[in-house]
Design a protein around this motif. Structure first.
Motif, PDB file in Angstrom:
ATOM      1  N   ASP A   1       0.723  -1.220  -0.030  1.00  0.00           N
ATOM      2  CA  ASP A   1      -0.080  -0.125   0.213  1.00  0.00           C
ATOM      3  C   ASP A   1       0.965   1.262   0.064  1.00  0.00           C
ATOM      4  OD1 ASP A   1      -1.746   2.049   0.523  1.00  0.00           O
ATOM      5  OD2 ASP A   1      -3.057   0.982   1.910  1.00  0.00           O
ATOM      6  N   ALA A   2       1.313   2.051  -1.384  1.00  0.00           N
ATOM      7  CA  ALA A   2       2.213   2.920  -1.405  1.00  0.00           C
ATOM      8  C   ALA A   2       1.377   3.988  -0.331  1.00  0.00           C
ATOM      9  CB  ALA A   2       2.112   3.244  -2.649  1.00  0.00           C
ATOM     10  N   GLY A   3       0.254   4.234  -0.416  1.00  0.00           N
ATOM     11  CA  GLY A   3      -0.085   5.487   0.397  1.00  0.00           C
ATOM     12  C   GLY A   3      -0.241   5.299   1.836  1.00  0.00           C
ATOM     13  N   LYS A   4      -0.196   4.106   2.597  1.00  0.00           N
ATOM     14  CA  LYS A   4       0.195   3.816   3.904  1.00  0.00           C
ATOM     15  C   LYS A   4       1.506   3.944   4.161  1.00  0.00           C
ATOM     16  CE  LYS A   4      -0.964   0.700   7.619  1.00  0.00           C
ATOM     17  NZ  LYS A   4      -1.226   1.750   8.510  1.00  0.00           N
ATOM     18  N   ALA A   5       2.261   3.618   3.210  1.00  0.00           N
ATOM     19  CA  ALA A   5       3.876   3.711   3.257  1.00  0.00           C
ATOM     20  C   ALA A   5       4.367   5.204   3.012  1.00  0.00           C
ATOM     21  CB  ALA A   5       4.440   2.688   2.340  1.00  0.00           C
ATOM     22  N   ALA A   6       3.677   5.956   2.538  1.00  0.00           N
ATOM     23  CA  ALA A   6       3.981   7.186   2.109  1.00  0.00           C
ATOM     24  C   ALA A   6       4.897   8.033   3.167  1.00  0.00           C
ATOM     25  CB  ALA A   6       3.014   8.248   1.324  1.00  0.00           C
ATOM     26  N   PRO A   7       4.307   8.249   4.453  1.00  0.00           N
ATOM     27  CA  PRO A   7       4.807   9.159   5.596  1.00  0.00           C
ATOM     28  C   PRO A   7       6.138   8.363   5.751  1.00  0.00           C
ATOM     29  CG  PRO A   7       2.578   8.764   6.096  1.00  0.00           C
ATOM     30  CD  PRO A   7       2.887   7.914   4.809  1.00  0.00           C
ATOM     31  N   LEU A   8       6.315   7.042   5.812  1.00  0.00           N
ATOM     32  CA  LEU A   8       7.510   6.517   6.479  1.00  0.00           C
ATOM     33  C   LEU A   8       8.548   6.709   5.213  1.00  0.00           C
ATOM     34  CD1 LEU A   8       9.201   4.968   8.209  1.00  0.00           C
ATOM     35  CD2 LEU A   8       8.273   2.806   7.323  1.00  0.00           C
ATOM     36  N   VAL A   9       8.328   6.556   3.892  1.00  0.00           N
ATOM     37  CA  VAL A   9       9.193   6.922   2.972  1.00  0.00           C
ATOM     38  C   VAL A   9       9.629   8.409   2.924  1.00  0.00           C
ATOM     39  CG1 VAL A   9       9.474   6.992   0.259  1.00  0.00           C
ATOM     40  CG2 VAL A   9       8.159   5.198   1.433  1.00  0.00           C
ATOM     41  N   ALA A  10       9.017   9.357   3.312  1.00  0.00           N
ATOM     42  CA  ALA A  10       9.225  10.585   3.329  1.00  0.00           C
ATOM     43  C   ALA A  10      10.206  10.843   4.273  1.00  0.00           C
ATOM     44  CB  ALA A  10       8.073  11.351   3.528  1.00  0.00           C
ATOM     45  N   LEU A  11      10.349   9.977   5.610  1.00  0.00           N
ATOM     46  CA  LEU A  11      11.142  10.194   6.568  1.00  0.00           C
ATOM     47  C   LEU A  11      12.394   9.453   6.098  1.00  0.00           C
ATOM     48  CD1 LEU A  11      11.947  10.850   9.548  1.00  0.00           C
ATOM     49  CD2 LEU A  11      10.810   8.848  10.421  1.00  0.00           C
ATOM     50  N   LEU A  12      12.315   8.280   5.566  1.00  0.00           N
ATOM     51  CA  LEU A  12      13.512   7.592   5.220  1.00  0.00           C
ATOM     52  C   LEU A  12      14.379   8.427   4.054  1.00  0.00           C
ATOM     53  CD1 LEU A  12      12.166   4.142   4.919  1.00  0.00           C
ATOM     54  CD2 LEU A  12      13.553   5.024   6.686  1.00  0.00           C
ATOM     55  N   LYS A  13      13.832   9.112   3.245  1.00  0.00           N
ATOM     56  CA  LYS A  13      14.353  10.143   2.360  1.00  0.00           C
ATOM     57  C   LYS A  13      14.933  11.296   3.257  1.00  0.00           C
ATOM     58  CE  LYS A  13      11.434   9.693  -1.766  1.00  0.00           C
ATOM     59  NZ  LYS A  13      10.568  10.393  -2.649  1.00  0.00           N
ATOM     60  N   ARG A  14      14.680  11.693   4.319  1.00  0.00           N
ATOM     61  CA  ARG A  14      15.401  12.624   5.100  1.00  0.00           C
ATOM     62  C   ARG A  14      16.565  12.180   5.856  1.00  0.00           C
ATOM     63  NH1 ARG A  14       9.790  14.264   6.221  1.00  0.00           N
ATOM     64  NH2 ARG A  14       9.997  13.174   8.407  1.00  0.00           N
ATOM     65  N   LEU A  15      16.200  10.765   6.258  1.00  0.00           N
ATOM     66  CA  LEU A  15      17.201  10.175   6.774  1.00  0.00           C
ATOM     67  C   LEU A  15      18.651   9.812   5.967  1.00  0.00           C
ATOM     68  CD1 LEU A  15      18.591   8.327   9.053  1.00  0.00           C
ATOM     69  CD2 LEU A  15      17.432   6.546   8.233  1.00  0.00           C
ATOM     70  N   VAL A  16      18.280   9.482   4.688  1.00  0.00           N
ATOM     71  CA  VAL A  16      19.338   9.182   3.506  1.00  0.00           C
ATOM     72  C   VAL A  16      19.886  10.735   3.520  1.00  0.00           C
ATOM     73  CG1 VAL A  16      19.467   8.610   1.214  1.00  0.00           C
ATOM     74  CG2 VAL A  16      18.121   7.247   2.622  1.00  0.00           C
ATOM     75  N   ASP A  17      19.257  11.619   3.146  1.00  0.00           N
ATOM     76  CA  ASP A  17      19.663  13.011   2.915  1.00  0.00           C
ATOM     77  C   ASP A  17      20.832  13.455   4.078  1.00  0.00           C
ATOM     78  OD1 ASP A  17      18.232  13.287   0.567  1.00  0.00           O
ATOM     79  OD2 ASP A  17      16.680  14.590   1.341  1.00  0.00           O
ATOM     80  N   GLY A  18      20.118  13.047   5.269  1.00  0.00           N
ATOM     81  CA  GLY A  18      21.104  13.326   6.514  1.00  0.00           C
ATOM     82  C   GLY A  18      22.437  12.683   6.345  1.00  0.00           C
ATOM     83  N   LEU A  19      22.358  11.097   5.958  1.00  0.00           N
ATOM     84  CA  LEU A  19      23.376  10.436   6.202  1.00  0.00           C
ATOM     85  C   LEU A  19      24.401  11.127   5.127  1.00  0.00           C
ATOM     86  CD1 LEU A  19      21.927   6.884   6.824  1.00  0.00           C
ATOM     87  CD2 LEU A  19      23.085   8.264   8.355  1.00  0.00           C
ATOM     88  N   LEU A  20      23.899  11.355   3.895  1.00  0.00           N
ATOM     89  CA  LEU A  20      24.626  11.888   2.799  1.00  0.00           C
ATOM     90  C   LEU A  20      25.350  13.153   2.930  1.00  0.00           C
ATOM     91  CD1 LEU A  20      22.417  11.026  -0.265  1.00  0.00           C
ATOM     92  CD2 LEU A  20      24.305   9.969   0.486  1.00  0.00           C
ATOM     93  N   SER A  21      24.705  13.790   3.927  1.00  0.00           N
ATOM     94  CA  SER A  21      25.442  15.309   4.138  1.00  0.00           C
ATOM     95  C   SER A  21      26.498  15.179   5.132  1.00  0.00           C
ATOM     96  CB  SER A  21      24.215  16.151   4.913  1.00  0.00           C
ATOM     97  OG  SER A  21      23.947  15.893   6.261  1.00  0.00           O
ATOM     98  N   TRP A  22      26.711  13.842   5.744  1.00  0.00           N
ATOM     99  CA  TRP A  22      27.793  13.808   6.862  1.00  0.00           C
ATOM    100  C   TRP A  22      28.984  13.573   6.363  1.00  0.00           C
ATOM    101  CZ3 TRP A  22      30.733   9.574   8.277  1.00  0.00           C
ATOM    102  CH2 TRP A  22      31.497   9.491   9.486  1.00  0.00           C
ATOM    103  N   ARG A  23      30.217  13.896   7.091  1.00  0.00           N
ATOM    104  CA  ARG A  23      31.480  13.821   6.551  1.00  0.00           C
ATOM    105  C   ARG A  23      32.434  13.362   7.894  1.00  0.00           C
ATOM    106  NH1 ARG A  23      29.142  14.374   2.699  1.00  0.00           N
ATOM    107  NH2 ARG A  23      29.382  15.220   0.790  1.00  0.00           N
ATOM    108  N   PRO A  24      33.231  12.410   7.568  1.00  0.00           N
ATOM    109  CA  PRO A  24      33.932  12.101   8.775  1.00  0.00           C
ATOM    110  C   PRO A  24      34.993  13.158   9.376  1.00  0.00           C
ATOM    111  CG  PRO A  24      34.699  10.781   6.961  1.00  0.00           C
ATOM    112  CD  PRO A  24      33.576  11.843   6.581  1.00  0.00           C
ATOM    113  N   ALA A  25      35.056  13.339  10.530  1.00  0.00           N
ATOM    114  CA  ALA A  25      36.312  14.435  10.863  1.00  0.00           C
ATOM    115  C   ALA A  25      37.422  14.337  10.544  1.00  0.00           C
ATOM    116  CB  ALA A  25      36.373  14.390  12.585  1.00  0.00           C
TER     117      ALA A  25
END
Length: 267
Positions: free
Chosen positions: A243-267
Motif C-alpha cells: 500500500d504505497a499510500g500507507k507507506a508514504a509518510p515513512l518513505v518521506a522520513l527515510l528520504k530525510r534520513l538518507v539525505d542526512g547520512l549523505l550530508s555527513w562527513r567524517p572528521a
C-alpha cells in the motif's frame, strides 16, 4: 518456488552510502517448499516490502542491495558459526527451524542437518557477503569512507522476543561501536524529530551480524541498522499487499534520513 538467480540484486550508487536489505526475499531453495509446514510456506517472517520503502535510493545516488532468497533458506544477518547475537536471550538460527511465533517451520523429520546448513551457507550466505564486502570496499576506496544502512522490518508485536509493542523505528549502532558517534547521533536526531513514529536508539535491536561485522569506523566503514515495525507502513493482516499510500509518510522520513547520512562527513 526455486532459488532465484541471481541471489541478490545490486544497483550501485555514486555516493558513500549503500543500503542493504537482507530479509525481503521470497525465493526458496529447490525442494524446500514441500518440507515446510503450512505456516512456514507463508514466509510470515519476511521483511515485507522493505526494498520498496528504499526504492528512491537510485535517484539519490545511493546504492541498493537486496537479497532474493528467503531468510528461511539462510539468515544473512546471523553469524555462520552460530554465535548468538544476544547472549542469554532467545536467538534465531542461521537456518531457522522455528518462526518468530515459535511454531516449527519444518514438517517432522525435514529439518536441515549440519551438512545441509553448511551447503546453504556456502551457496547463499557466502556469495551475498562476499559481494557486500566488495561493494563497501569499493565505496571506501572512492570516497575515503563508506556508510552502510542495513534495512529491516518486523511484526510490531513478537512475544517470543520481547514484551509489548516495539517502537516504530529501532535504530542500532552496536551500542555506538559500528559507526562514528556523531553519525549515529545525526541519524537518530532525524528519526526522533518525527512526531508520527515512535523511536529508540540501541534498544532491543542494536544491530545484527551485518552491522557488527561491517561497521568498523576506525577503518572508515560506518554501519547502522534500522528495524521498523511493519504496522507503521502496511497492514499486517495482508502481508503480500503493498500500500504505497500507507507507506508514504515513512518513505518521506527515510528520504530525510538518507539525505542526512549523505550530508555527513567524517572528521
Amino acid at each position: 518456488m526455486t532459488a532465484p538467480a541471481p541471489l541478490f540484486t545490486l544497483t550501485p550508487g555514486r555516493t558513500p552510502l549503500l543500503i542493504d536489505v537482507p530479509h525481503a526475499g521470497l525465493g526458496l531453495s529447490p525442494g524446500l517448499e514441500a518440507r515446510l509446514t503450512d505456516g512456514g510456506r507463508r514466509l510470515t517472517d519476511t521483511d515485507w516490502h522493505v526494498e520498496k520503502l528504499y526504492a528512491f535510493a537510485a535517484e539519490s545516488g545511493v546504492g541498493l542491495m537486496v537479497a532474493s532468497h528467503s531468510r528461511y533458506v539462510v539468515d544473512l544477518n546471523r553469524d555462520p558459526a552460530g554465535k548468538a547475537l544476544y547472549p542469554g536471550a532467545d536467538n534465531t538460527e542461521i537456518c531457522p527451524t522455528r518462526g518468530f511465533d515459535n511454531a516449527p517451520l519444518y514438517r517432522d523429520g525435514e529439518t536441515p542437518d549440519a551438512a545441509e546448513v553448511a551447503q546453504r551457507v556456502a551457496g547463499y550466505w557466502r556469495p551475498y557477503h562476499e559481494r557486500l564486502a566488495a561493494e563497501l570496499a569499493a565505496i571506501q576506496a572512492r570516497h575515503g569512507y563508506a556508510i552502510l544502512l542495513d534495512g529491516h522490518s518486523i511484526a510490531a508485536e513478537v512475544p517470543r522476543f520481547f514484551e509489548g509493542r516495539l517502537p516504530d523505528l529501532n535504530l542500532g549502532s552496536n551500542d555506538g561501536r559500528s559507526c562514528a558517534p556523531e553519525l549515529g547521533t545525526l541519524a537518530y536526531g532525524i528519526l526522533s524529530a518525527s512526531d508520527r513514529f515512535s523511536h529508540i536508539y540501541n534498544g532491543r535491536f542494536k544491530g545484527g551480524y551485518i552491522t557488527r561485522t561491517y561497521g568498523r569506523p576506525g577503518e572508515g566503514f560506518h554501519a547502522l541498522q534500522l528495524e521498523m515495525a511493519r504496522d507503521c507502513y502496511m497492514d499486517e493482516g495482508d502481508l503480500p499487499h503493498w500500500d504505497a499510500g500507507k507507506a508514504a509518510p515513512l518513505v518521506a522520513l527515510l528520504k530525510r534520513l538518507v539525505d542526512g547520512l549523505l550530508s555527513w562527513r567524517p572528521a
